[in-house]
Design a protein around this motif. Sequence first.
Motif, PDB file in Angstrom:
ATOM      1  N   PRO A 300       0.967  -1.197   0.097  1.00 39.23           N
ATOM      2  CA  PRO A 300      -0.030  -0.090  -0.020  1.00 39.23           C
ATOM      3  C   PRO A 300       0.741   1.182   0.011  1.00 39.23           C
ATOM      4  CG  PRO A 300      -0.665  -1.610   1.735  1.00 39.23           C
ATOM      5  CD  PRO A 300       0.430  -1.956   0.934  1.00 39.23           C
ATOM      6  N   HIS A 301       0.411   2.322  -0.879  1.00 39.62           N
ATOM      7  CA  HIS A 301       1.331   3.486  -0.801  1.00 39.62           C
ATOM      8  C   HIS A 301       0.650   4.685  -1.138  1.00 39.62           C
ATOM      9  CE1 HIS A 301       1.120   1.635  -4.969  1.00 39.62           C
ATOM     10  NE2 HIS A 301       1.433   2.751  -5.427  1.00 39.62           N
ATOM     11  N   ALA A 302       1.353   5.590  -0.681  1.00 38.82           N
ATOM     12  CA  ALA A 302       0.673   7.044  -0.849  1.00 38.82           C
ATOM     13  C   ALA A 302       1.852   7.863  -1.767  1.00 38.82           C
ATOM     14  CB  ALA A 302       0.376   7.742   0.254  1.00 38.82           C
ATOM     15  N   ASP A 307      -0.944  10.560  -9.810  1.00 39.15           N
ATOM     16  CA  ASP A 307      -1.962   9.884 -10.247  1.00 39.15           C
ATOM     17  C   ASP A 307      -1.528   8.654 -10.740  1.00 39.15           C
ATOM     18  OD1 ASP A 307      -3.642  11.710  -9.211  1.00 39.15           O
ATOM     19  OD2 ASP A 307      -5.016  11.941 -11.035  1.00 39.15           O
ATOM     20  N   GLU A 308      -2.339   7.538 -10.627  1.00 35.51           N
ATOM     21  CA  GLU A 308      -1.670   6.235 -11.241  1.00 35.51           C
ATOM     22  C   GLU A 308      -2.666   5.849 -12.223  1.00 35.51           C
ATOM     23  OE1 GLU A 308      -0.455   2.438  -8.998  1.00 35.51           O
ATOM     24  OE2 GLU A 308      -2.417   2.202  -9.799  1.00 35.51           O
ATOM     25  N   PHE A 309      -2.372   5.453 -13.554  1.00 34.94           N
ATOM     26  CA  PHE A 309      -3.280   5.073 -14.568  1.00 34.94           C
ATOM     27  C   PHE A 309      -2.740   3.553 -14.867  1.00 34.94           C
ATOM     28  CE2 PHE A 309      -3.729   4.037 -19.016  1.00 34.94           C
ATOM     29  CZ  PHE A 309      -5.006   4.438 -19.257  1.00 34.94           C
ATOM     30  N   PRO A 336      -4.299   6.987  -0.165  1.00 35.54           N
ATOM     31  CA  PRO A 336      -3.495   6.031  -0.438  1.00 35.54           C
ATOM     32  C   PRO A 336      -3.993   4.840  -1.263  1.00 35.54           C
ATOM     33  CG  PRO A 336      -3.791   6.138   2.106  1.00 35.54           C
ATOM     34  CD  PRO A 336      -4.722   7.198   1.304  1.00 35.54           C
ATOM     35  N   HIS A 337      -3.295   4.191  -1.944  1.00 39.12           N
ATOM     36  CA  HIS A 337      -3.935   2.944  -2.904  1.00 39.12           C
ATOM     37  C   HIS A 337      -3.047   1.715  -2.398  1.00 39.12           C
ATOM     38  CE1 HIS A 337      -1.531   4.784  -5.992  1.00 39.12           C
ATOM     39  NE2 HIS A 337      -1.411   3.617  -6.258  1.00 39.12           N
ATOM     40  N   GLY A 338      -3.675   0.458  -2.993  1.00 43.22           N
ATOM     41  CA  GLY A 338      -2.644  -0.710  -2.743  1.00 43.22           C
ATOM     42  C   GLY A 338      -3.618  -1.884  -3.177  1.00 43.22           C
TER      43      GLY A 338
HETATM   44 FE   LIG Z   1       0.391   2.707  -7.246  1.00 41.51          FE
END
Ligand SMILES: [Fe+2]
Length: 385
Positions: A300-302, A307-309, A336-338
């Motif tokens: 998991p990361h911030a 932005d991540e596509f 954060p996403h993961g």
């Molecule tokens: Fe990412």
Amino acid sequence: MLDRLVLGEVPAKHHIALRDAAGNLRFEECLTRAGFDGPYTIAYHVRRPHAQRRAEVTHGFTLPAAAAERPLLKRHYRSQELPRRGGPAVDARTPLLFNDDVVLGVLHPSEADPVYFSNGDADDLYFIFQGGGVLRSMLGDLRFEENDYVCVPRGVVHRFLPDPGVAQYWLSMECLGGVGLLQQWRNELGQLRMDAPYSHRDFKLPEFVGPLDEGLRTVLVKRAGAFHGFGWATSPLDVVGWDGTVYPWAFPILNFQPRVSSVHIPPTWHGTFAARGALVCSFVPRLVDFGPDAIPCPYPHASVDCDEFIFYCRGNFTSRRGVGPGSVSHHPAGIPHGPHPGAYEASIGSKSTDELAVMLDTYKPLWPTAAALGIEDPGYQDSFL
Ligand SMILES: [Fe+2]
């Protein structure tokens, strides 16, 4: 920009007379970048390349427009559900997400372009998810296949000839500040370093086919976010030879040499091409992190600036559920996403991944178009609970 290439007939020196057997003078077209300071190509035309008439605009793809303001959420757009509109590539793009640096969309071209196109705004980078064909330009023919990236530099007059009868499904990445190889993989002479994840031999280059007259006289130009038409009295592909570093190329994604470590390494190591405000990364089948207790699934990361596509091509994407070939995920900066629940834990002890995906990390926020909203998976944000 790759190695310097010389194809066809060129004179012994820049800016000196090149004549045919009858004594007719050829005309240079110096295609230069960064003013006159950057990479360049000099093409030699049979006729003056700047003698264009105004013409009606009869083609052009959809330009991006932001949908209404949107709350900050993780998004999943199912591009596989877009109608396959077909048509020539020059008309076929559907933009999905965009900012000032990149316009990301898909297209399903079903016929050859009936006009030539020159993008005066951007380098066009495509990923051929399905299909194949020929990119015909004033600099030659470039054959491309499924799983190839294809790059058409700004200002190169070209048209696409998709293989007839073959399903075509391409990701388009219009790079408004240009795109190229990562500078860190160059040595002081510009040669790709020994430790780069690709070498010069991994790229497909145009083959010169001589001055061509296909009977087409119209060039569609995109500049400042609008399409403009021009007519030529003779073929715009009347090039007898050229010399330079600016030309279309293709790169098979499976030629990318992935890195693996004892513990997980950041996406930077999958960096394949750099655009202004974006890094294009290739996730290809590979062995995974092998150290004791290593967690191969992405942490998991911030990544607070990006932005991540991700465009998912095939394979079992370790960290995500519910995405399939053609899916586009957008994980915005700010939250954060993961991995999906369970994926992080389940990955411990795994040996390899068969995932294939194209990712862009962008520094500016990406905005969805109305077309993207029409194919959104509404349950995606909550799928991480
Ligand atoms: Fe990412």
